[in-house]
Write a protein that holds these residues in place. Structure first.
Motif, short mmCIF file in Angstrom:
data_model
loop_
_atom_site.label_atom_id
_atom_site.label_comp_id
_atom_site.label_asym_id
_atom_site.label_seq_id
_atom_site.Cartn_x
_atom_site.Cartn_y
_atom_site.Cartn_z
N GLY A 95 -15.71 7.66 8.80
CA GLY A 95 -14.64 6.68 8.97
C GLY A 95 -13.50 7.28 9.76
O GLY A 95 -13.39 8.50 9.89
N GLU A 96 -12.67 6.42 10.27
CA GLU A 96 -11.50 6.86 11.02
C GLU A 96 -10.28 6.18 10.42
O GLU A 96 -10.31 4.98 10.15
N VAL A 97 -9.24 6.97 10.18
CA VAL A 97 -8.00 6.42 9.63
C VAL A 97 -6.86 6.68 10.60
O VAL A 97 -6.82 7.70 11.29
N GLN A 98 -5.98 5.70 10.67
CA GLN A 98 -4.79 5.81 11.50
C GLN A 98 -3.77 4.81 10.98
O GLN A 98 -4.12 3.69 10.62
N VAL A 99 -2.51 5.22 10.91
CA VAL A 99 -1.45 4.35 10.42
C VAL A 99 -0.38 4.29 11.49
O VAL A 99 0.09 5.31 11.98
N LYS A 100 0.02 3.10 11.84
CA LYS A 100 1.16 2.95 12.75
C LYS A 100 2.42 2.96 11.91
O LYS A 100 2.66 2.06 11.11
N LEU A 101 3.18 4.02 12.07
CA LEU A 101 4.39 4.17 11.25
C LEU A 101 5.47 3.23 11.75
O LEU A 101 5.66 3.05 12.94
N GLY A 102 6.13 2.62 10.80
CA GLY A 102 7.17 1.66 11.16
C GLY A 102 8.44 1.89 10.40
O GLY A 102 8.74 3.00 9.95
N SER A 103 9.18 0.84 10.20
CA SER A 103 10.49 0.94 9.58
C SER A 103 10.44 1.31 8.10
O SER A 103 11.45 1.67 7.52
#
Length: 137
Positions: A76-84
């Motif tokens: 699997g591949e994980v990625q999080v777009k960090l925001g406010s």
């Protein structure tokens, strides 16, 4: 990347960045006969630095018998777009679920679900369990 939570369970899902787990902590699976489906899912919470979370990170998970023979494997591949919602430098919890319910266990015995984060410095984790014929009630 560090593995903060790792458990075998009846069911797990990720919703809105949160991990939902039902009936966790499985260490025994009883079946009427073998071969039989494993019937469990893997639930994880990965702790990642903001740099790790912002780019794709791979994790490999699999079911192995006592001799290390692979019965199933998923990448699997994980990625999080960090925001406010995150402070600068704040570590990020990333939930991850792998569904092994349909994987067949050939015979009763010891097995493990092996977790291998493919990140520098990340340690693998193995969750052992025993499969057995259901005892007569």
């Amino acid at each position: 990347m560090d593995i903060r939570v790792a458990t075998l369970c009846d069911f797990a899902q990720v919703r809105e960045g949160l991990l939902f787990v039902s009936s966790a902590g499985i260490t025994r699976v009883y079946r009427e006969s073998f071969p039989a489906p494993i019937g469990v899912m893997l639930a994880l919470v990965l702790e990642m630095s903001p740099v790790e979370a912002d780019g794709p990170s791979k994790i490999r998970v699999g079911v192995e018998d006592a001799d290390g023979k692979k019965l199933a494997e998923m990448v699997g591949e994980v990625q999080v777009k960090l925001g406010s919602g995150h402070d600068p430098g704040e570590m990020v919890n990333v939930p991850f679920v792998a569904d092994f319910r349909a994987v067949n266990l050939p015979v009763p015995g010891r097995y493990q679900v092996a977790i291998h984060p493919e990140a520098d410095g990340a340690s693998p984790v193995a969750l052992g369990f025993r499969a057995a014929v259901r005892p007569n009630a």
